[in-house]
Motif scaffolding. Structure first.
Motif, PDB file in Angstrom:
ATOM      1  N   VAL A  63       0.970  -1.282   0.315  1.00  0.00           N
ATOM      2  CA  VAL A  63      -0.074  -0.369   0.254  1.00  0.00           C
ATOM      3  C   VAL A  63       1.053   1.049   0.141  1.00  0.00           C
ATOM      4  O   VAL A  63       1.376   1.086   0.990  1.00  0.00           O
ATOM      5  CB  VAL A  63      -0.900  -0.060   1.128  1.00  0.00           C
ATOM      6  N   ALA A  64       0.352   1.950  -1.015  1.00  0.00           N
ATOM      7  CA  ALA A  64       1.261   3.805  -0.667  1.00  0.00           C
ATOM      8  C   ALA A  64       0.130   4.914  -1.422  1.00  0.00           C
ATOM      9  O   ALA A  64      -0.098   4.951  -2.266  1.00  0.00           O
ATOM     10  CB  ALA A  64       2.584   3.199  -1.941  1.00  0.00           C
ATOM     11  N   PRO A  65       0.613   6.041  -0.772  1.00  0.00           N
ATOM     12  CA  PRO A  65      -0.018   7.003  -1.253  1.00  0.00           C
ATOM     13  C   PRO A  65       1.186   7.853  -1.903  1.00  0.00           C
ATOM     14  O   PRO A  65       2.042   7.556  -2.014  1.00  0.00           O
ATOM     15  CB  PRO A  65       0.296   7.511   0.140  1.00  0.00           C
ATOM     16  N   VAL A  66       0.173   8.431  -2.062  1.00  0.00           N
ATOM     17  CA  VAL A  66       0.261   8.790  -4.038  1.00  0.00           C
ATOM     18  C   VAL A  66      -0.068  10.395  -4.280  1.00  0.00           C
ATOM     19  O   VAL A  66      -1.481  10.497  -4.285  1.00  0.00           O
ATOM     20  CB  VAL A  66       0.756   8.120  -5.843  1.00  0.00           C
ATOM     21  N   THR A  67       0.522  11.409  -4.783  1.00  0.00           N
ATOM     22  CA  THR A  67      -0.051  12.540  -4.507  1.00  0.00           C
ATOM     23  C   THR A  67      -0.031  13.107  -6.306  1.00  0.00           C
ATOM     24  O   THR A  67       1.531  12.807  -7.058  1.00  0.00           O
ATOM     25  CB  THR A  67       0.124  13.929  -3.659  1.00  0.00           C
ATOM     26  N   GLY A  68      -0.894  14.036  -7.001  1.00  0.00           N
ATOM     27  CA  GLY A  68      -0.372  14.721  -8.748  1.00  0.00           C
ATOM     28  C   GLY A  68      -0.586  12.805  -9.216  1.00  0.00           C
ATOM     29  O   GLY A  68      -1.706  12.265  -9.253  1.00  0.00           O
ATOM     30  N   ALA A  74      -0.054  19.275   1.519  1.00  0.00           N
ATOM     31  CA  ALA A  74      -0.648  19.963   0.557  1.00  0.00           C
ATOM     32  C   ALA A  74      -1.657  19.804   0.076  1.00  0.00           C
ATOM     33  O   ALA A  74      -2.071  21.076  -0.783  1.00  0.00           O
ATOM     34  CB  ALA A  74       0.209  20.146  -0.469  1.00  0.00           C
ATOM     35  N   GLY A  75      -2.886  18.956  -0.141  1.00  0.00           N
ATOM     36  CA  GLY A  75      -3.935  19.385  -0.536  1.00  0.00           C
ATOM     37  C   GLY A  75      -4.076  18.877  -1.783  1.00  0.00           C
ATOM     38  O   GLY A  75      -2.322  18.316  -2.889  1.00  0.00           O
ATOM     39  N   GLY A  76      -4.630  18.334  -2.693  1.00  0.00           N
ATOM     40  CA  GLY A  76      -5.090  18.693  -4.404  1.00  0.00           C
ATOM     41  C   GLY A  76      -5.020  17.413  -4.709  1.00  0.00           C
ATOM     42  O   GLY A  76      -5.740  15.860  -3.459  1.00  0.00           O
ATOM     43  N   ASP A  77      -5.097  16.485  -5.790  1.00  0.00           N
ATOM     44  CA  ASP A  77      -4.888  15.586  -5.756  1.00  0.00           C
ATOM     45  C   ASP A  77      -4.057  13.790  -5.461  1.00  0.00           C
ATOM     46  O   ASP A  77      -3.336  14.473  -4.868  1.00  0.00           O
ATOM     47  CB  ASP A  77      -4.492  14.659  -7.464  1.00  0.00           C
ATOM     48  N   ALA A  78      -5.076  12.683  -4.713  1.00  0.00           N
ATOM     49  CA  ALA A  78      -4.403  12.254  -4.182  1.00  0.00           C
ATOM     50  C   ALA A  78      -4.771  10.730  -4.214  1.00  0.00           C
ATOM     51  O   ALA A  78      -6.050  10.770  -4.194  1.00  0.00           O
ATOM     52  CB  ALA A  78      -4.748  12.575  -2.385  1.00  0.00           C
ATOM     53  N   HIS A  79      -4.065   9.834  -3.847  1.00  0.00           N
ATOM     54  CA  HIS A  79      -4.579   8.223  -4.223  1.00  0.00           C
ATOM     55  C   HIS A  79      -3.904   7.344  -2.886  1.00  0.00           C
ATOM     56  O   HIS A  79      -2.511   7.438  -2.531  1.00  0.00           O
ATOM     57  CB  HIS A  79      -3.685   7.930  -5.405  1.00  0.00           C
ATOM     58  N   VAL A  80      -4.301   6.868  -3.113  1.00  0.00           N
ATOM     59  CA  VAL A  80      -4.272   5.127  -1.689  1.00  0.00           C
ATOM     60  C   VAL A  80      -4.097   4.092  -2.848  1.00  0.00           C
ATOM     61  O   VAL A  80      -4.903   3.823  -3.108  1.00  0.00           O
ATOM     62  CB  VAL A  80      -5.182   4.995  -0.214  1.00  0.00           C
ATOM     63  N   THR A  81      -2.935   3.764  -3.598  1.00  0.00           N
ATOM     64  CA  THR A  81      -2.723   2.410  -3.837  1.00  0.00           C
ATOM     65  C   THR A  81      -2.997   1.421  -2.849  1.00  0.00           C
ATOM     66  O   THR A  81      -1.939   0.557  -1.799  1.00  0.00           O
ATOM     67  CB  THR A  81      -1.258   3.074  -5.031  1.00  0.00           C
ATOM     68  N   VAL A  82      -2.662   0.218  -3.673  1.00  0.00           N
ATOM     69  CA  VAL A  82      -2.495  -1.347  -3.544  1.00  0.00           C
ATOM     70  C   VAL A  82      -2.051  -2.201  -4.092  1.00  0.00           C
ATOM     71  O   VAL A  82      -2.504  -2.150  -5.716  1.00  0.00           O
ATOM     72  CB  VAL A  82      -3.957  -2.149  -2.742  1.00  0.00           C
ATOM     73  N   ASN A  83      -0.499  -2.150  -4.537  1.00  0.00           N
ATOM     74  CA  ASN A  83       0.516  -3.183  -5.435  1.00  0.00           C
ATOM     75  C   ASN A  83       0.280  -4.758  -4.962  1.00  0.00           C
ATOM     76  O   ASN A  83       0.236  -5.340  -4.049  1.00  0.00           O
ATOM     77  CB  ASN A  83       1.125  -2.362  -5.631  1.00  0.00           C
ATOM     78  N   LEU A  84      -1.123  -5.540  -5.606  1.00  0.00           N
ATOM     79  CA  LEU A  84      -0.735  -7.080  -5.403  1.00  0.00           C
ATOM     80  C   LEU A  84       0.730  -8.093  -6.334  1.00  0.00           C
ATOM     81  O   LEU A  84       1.087  -9.098  -5.609  1.00  0.00           O
ATOM     82  CB  LEU A  84      -1.963  -7.647  -6.371  1.00  0.00           C
ATOM     83  N   ALA A 139      -4.432  -1.581  -7.781  1.00  0.00           N
ATOM     84  CA  ALA A 139      -5.886  -0.851  -7.328  1.00  0.00           C
ATOM     85  C   ALA A 139      -5.766   0.803  -6.944  1.00  0.00           C
ATOM     86  O   ALA A 139      -4.878   0.920  -6.262  1.00  0.00           O
ATOM     87  CB  ALA A 139      -7.454  -1.272  -6.841  1.00  0.00           C
ATOM     88  N   SER A 140      -6.017   1.425  -6.874  1.00  0.00           N
ATOM     89  CA  SER A 140      -6.254   2.878  -6.439  1.00  0.00           C
ATOM     90  C   SER A 140      -7.975   3.530  -5.972  1.00  0.00           C
ATOM     91  O   SER A 140      -8.229   3.708  -7.497  1.00  0.00           O
ATOM     92  CB  SER A 140      -5.868   4.124  -7.278  1.00  0.00           C
ATOM     93  N   PHE A 141      -7.602   3.961  -4.380  1.00  0.00           N
ATOM     94  CA  PHE A 141      -9.073   4.745  -4.104  1.00  0.00           C
ATOM     95  C   PHE A 141      -8.622   6.842  -4.698  1.00  0.00           C
ATOM     96  O   PHE A 141      -7.299   6.724  -4.409  1.00  0.00           O
ATOM     97  CB  PHE A 141      -9.345   4.674  -2.486  1.00  0.00           C
ATOM     98  N   ASP A 142      -9.013   7.325  -5.229  1.00  0.00           N
ATOM     99  CA  ASP A 142      -9.094   8.842  -5.432  1.00  0.00           C
ATOM    100  C   ASP A 142      -9.256   9.720  -5.137  1.00  0.00           C
ATOM    101  O   ASP A 142     -10.908   9.598  -5.137  1.00  0.00           O
ATOM    102  CB  ASP A 142      -9.063   8.455  -6.742  1.00  0.00           C
ATOM    103  N   PHE A 143      -8.492  10.350  -4.462  1.00  0.00           N
ATOM    104  CA  PHE A 143      -9.853  11.408  -3.522  1.00  0.00           C
ATOM    105  C   PHE A 143      -9.012  13.219  -3.972  1.00  0.00           C
ATOM    106  O   PHE A 143      -7.571  13.096  -4.525  1.00  0.00           O
ATOM    107  CB  PHE A 143      -8.866  11.262  -2.004  1.00  0.00           C
ATOM    108  N   THR A 144      -9.637  14.341  -3.850  1.00  0.00           N
ATOM    109  CA  THR A 144      -9.358  15.253  -3.734  1.00  0.00           C
ATOM    110  C   THR A 144      -9.355  15.961  -2.700  1.00  0.00           C
ATOM    111  O   THR A 144     -10.405  15.915  -1.756  1.00  0.00           O
ATOM    112  CB  THR A 144     -10.443  16.355  -4.827  1.00  0.00           C
ATOM    113  N   THR A 145      -8.150  16.235  -2.257  1.00  0.00           N
ATOM    114  CA  THR A 145      -7.885  16.783   0.023  1.00  0.00           C
ATOM    115  C   THR A 145      -7.716  18.423  -0.527  1.00  0.00           C
ATOM    116  O   THR A 145      -7.048  19.063  -0.932  1.00  0.00           O
ATOM    117  CB  THR A 145      -6.330  16.190  -0.217  1.00  0.00           C
ATOM    118  N   GLN A 146      -8.098  18.649   1.163  1.00  0.00           N
ATOM    119  CA  GLN A 146      -7.417  19.960   1.584  1.00  0.00           C
ATOM    120  C   GLN A 146      -6.649  19.539   2.352  1.00  0.00           C
ATOM    121  O   GLN A 146      -5.555  18.292   2.230  1.00  0.00           O
ATOM    122  CB  GLN A 146      -9.111  20.923   1.915  1.00  0.00           C
TER     123      GLN A 146
END
Length: 755
Positions: A101-106, A155-165, A248-255
């Motif tokens: 699992v990894a968090p990603v932005t942009g 920083a906010g903006g596009d954010a993702h929580v990914t999982v890699n099998l 898979a990726s959960f995609d968020f718009t964050t503050q």
């Protein structure tokens, strides 16, 4: 807010280096002395991340070097974080690294997820770091089978929580590499993804293992995407066969400073069981409460050993070692995909060849119920798979490095009276190891068994013939102990005789550096082959992971005969001094663990004290490079614990050997209100007063440099008066040996332990 986060991290780091104190201002628990970074450098390969004692989930960072080399054990002191996977070993490499699992932005590119980390914090049950590339603060904690993540997107903006099998540690084409076989996953709801990955291989060359997961986030994302061998899409399912990307990726718009929490439950049985585990172990979203429970659990697990008069560095070494020892094996009771059983199930023994000498005897003292369950698990594996395991990981047995050392583990439990174990079935498994050749000798039992039983040794027709001959001999001694106690008199006689086979490879004429008598290879026709001079052999060699200086002395049940073969006490003293002073002794590997105590058999406990102080001060530190070699599931760490306490087990026997304590007082909680205390009067911080002047055990004078388990099993006090020079103490009756007169031998025949 970034500055505030960095400031908070700096405060955390400052607190970590300050004297330990509980949140309420009272004394801190032992977990506050644990330093998870101890042993990360120079080959220690210890786990850094969040886990519970013997927990199945070990969630922590997987990393690569700045040159792009993936770290086989997961963690490294420098490099880039690739994400946070949920299964790891400790003190070893080349297995697991599953469900990354990894968090990603942009923009999110599944093939390019990595970041440098700063402001890292590692505590028991907790890990945190800021990923600079993604401006994200990552925090981890755990329950026994669930990993909890808390990501603060600074920083906010596009954010993702990914999982890699598809990600695993040690991935590659080699014989000891892991391989990804395929996976499938499903988007169950906007906040839930679950699935299964299939993997094989690793150091133990194990068969396929499946890891099921159930992953849930605490906020509804803008969308959920999946990928299977290509670019991410909004498909609700993904599946691959073979080594292809999938995730898979959960995609968020964050503050700025928005927080997303994640729970990942694992199972080796089904996604349904993974989901139920999340619901049971982590039903809410209180990350801090889960972390606090993890700390409390570790404090309780570490509490059976308490010491007084220790320096901060000594406490750090002691409790970190105890922490490392309790990271493995993994309690997977109820998570066995192979069979259904009411018995406990443990995996990741990885391997008994490493841990039988120290870890098992330590648990027998301070966690007897845990050791009982570990032995029961070994016996149950025999029931269902036909052999006792030596190495086991990924729910599959392999590889057997030396002897069939489950025999020693079982015998150690037997002679020390552990109850609740089916010793009759255990004995059947022990005897099968000694009589039935396995189809795959690196996986089960004893390789070359027919030759060993016919000739009393292994020739060069079989790999590792030197180290396996001497290990088989000691395993046979362990069988003899249990056979005698169970009334199998003929078996006991047979295996006691076979336990002398180690001497069949002894060449009394072979001389090195003035020392005469070493193990030497034999050709299949029985003639001597050329002496083996490798410093550290491996799988096809005569000796495995040690040399002739070490393995020529591997007869823990009959050191008296070693003394005689070496020319008596004077010759044996010369031999041991040459071994240590000319640096033939290798502290970085397990075969030599008992050697510093061998001086006790020739009435020189002062030399035992010298060599142990030397090892403690030279080989073990309180820093990143503080372990002399692979920790090997806590084997190195448990060696350190015993030596700091001042006594050491002769595994498989009821004998403890006295060395020299590191603390003025230590207390071992044996359970049921029983305590064993070691008190060292006149001990100084520089360890100049390292020699025992006199001793009492339970108030009675103790003239020997050893004692039996039966003398402390109900509690007691070992009282040592220390001084700056050797005395006559401990120079008389040596520890027992098989070749001693009958009444002085190691405990060979005791009735089965009663409930």
């Amino acid at each position: 807010m970034l500055k505030k986060i960095l400031l908070a991290s700096t405060v955390l780091l400052a607190v970590a280096s300050a004297p330990a104190q509980a949140a309420d201002g009272g004394p801190a628990g032992p977990s506050q002395s644990v330093y998870p970074y101890l042993g990360i450098d120079w080959g220690g390969e210890v786990f850094v991340g969040a886990a519970l004692p013997f927990g199945m989930v070990k969630v922590g960072p997987d990393m690569e070097t700045f040159d792009g080399f993936h770290i086989g054990s997961g963690y490294a002191g420098t490099g880039r974080v690739l994400g946070f996977s949920h299964l790891h070993l400790s003190g070893a490499a080349g297995k697991y690294g599953n469900i990354l699992v990894a968090p990603v932005t942009g923009d999110m590119n599944p093939a390019d997820i990595k970041s440098v980390r700063v402001d890292e914090v590692a505590k028991v049950g907790y890990y945190a770091a800021t990923l600079t590339r993604y401006q994200t603060r990552a925090e981890l904690t755990a329950t026994p089978r669930v990993g909890l993540h808390r990501y603060t997107f600074l920083a906010g903006g596009d954010a993702h929580v990914t999982v890699n099998l598809a990600a695993i540690l040690g991935k590659g084409p080699g014989a000891e590499s892991q391989k990804f076989l395929g996976a499938d996953l499903t988007v169950v709801s906007p906040t839930v993804v679950e699935g299964v990955g299939r993997y094989t291989g690793g150091w133990n060359e194990g068969g396929e293992y499946k890891v099921y997961f159930h992953m849930v986030v605490d906020h509804t994302p803008a969308r959920v995407r999946t990928w299977a061998g290509g670019t991410p899409s909004e498909d609700k399912a993904a599946k691959v066969e073979g080594d292809q990307p999938i995730g898979a990726s959960f995609d968020f718009t964050t503050q700025p400073d928005d927080v997303v929490q994640v729970k990942v439950g694992l199972s080796f049985v089904s996604t349904t069981q993974a989901r139920r585990t999340v619901e049971k172990e982590a039903p809410g979203w209180d990350f801090d409460a889960v972390r606090a429970r993890a700390t409390t659990t570790w404090d309780r697990a570490l509490s059976p050993i308490t010491v007084s008069g220790a320096s901060d560095d000594q406490r750090r070494q002691l409790y970190t070692a105890l922490y490392h020892t309790m990271l493995m094996p993994s309690d997977r009771t109820g998570e066995n995909p192979g069979w259904t059983s009411a018995e406990p199930y443990y995996d990741d023994y990885y391997t008994l060849w490493d841990t039988f000498r120290t870890s098992g005897p330590l648990f027998t003292l301070i966690a007897p119920q845990r050791q009982r369950d570990l032995v029961r698990s070994l016996v149950d594996i025999y029931r269902h798979e036909g052999y006792l395991p030596d190495g086991r990981s990924g729910n599959d047995t392999g590889r057997t490095q030396g002897g069939s050392n489950a025999e020693v583990v079982i015998a150690d439990a037997y002679v020390k009276g552990l109850t609740g174990i089916d010793y009759k079935t255990a004995y059947a498994g022990m005897r099968k190891d000694a009589e039935v050749p396995p189809q795959d000798p690196r996986k089960w039992g004893r390789g070359g068994l027919m030759e060993y039983n016919a000739k009393g040794y292994l020739s060069l027709a079989n790999e590792r013939s030197g180290s396996r001959t001497v290990e088989y001999a000691y395993d046979d001694f362990a069988i003899a102990e249990v056979a005698c106690g169970l009334g199998r008199t003929e078996d006991a006689t047979l295996y006691a005789q076979r336990s002398g086979n180690w001497a069949n490879l002894w060449d009394p004429t072979l001389t090195k550096e003035g020392v005469k008598g070493f193990l030497r290879p034999k050709n299949p026709d029985g003639s001597w082959a050329e002496p083996n001079t490798l410093k550290r052999g491996t799988w096809p060699d005569f000796f495995y992971e040690a040399d002739e200086w070490t393995y020529s002395l591997y007869a823990p049940h009959d050191v008296a005969r070693l003394v005689a073969l070496s020319g008596g006490k004077a010759g044996f003293l010369r031999r041991l001094d040459t071994l240590f002073l000319k640096r033939h002794f290798d502290m970085s590997n397990e075969p030599g663990f008992l050697l510093p105590l061998y001086y006790n058999w020739i009435g020189r406990p002062d030399r035992t004290a010298d060599m142990n102080v030397y090892a403690l001060e030279r080989e073990f530190l309180s820093s990143h490079g503080g372990i002399p070699g692979n920790d090997d599931s806590g084997a190195m760490s448990s060696w350190l614990i015993f030596q700091m306490l001042g006594f050491f087990p002769n595994a498989g026997q009821d004998i403890y050997l006295i060395s020299t304590p590191s603390f003025p007082e230590a207390d071992l909680d044996l359970g049921n209100g029983k305590h064993f205390r070691i008190i060292a009067h006149n001990l100084d911080g520089e360890r100049f007063n390292r020699y025992v002047q006199s001793a009492t055990l339970n108030g009675q004078p103790l003239e020997t440099n050893w004692f039996r388990h039966g003398q402390i099993k109900d509690g007691g006090v070992l009282d040592l008066v220390m001084g700056p020079e050797p005395t006559r103490w401990g120079t008389g009756t040596p520890p027992p040996s098989l070749s001693d007169p009958a009444g002085e031998r190691p405990m060979l025949c005791v009735p089965p332990p009663q409930p």
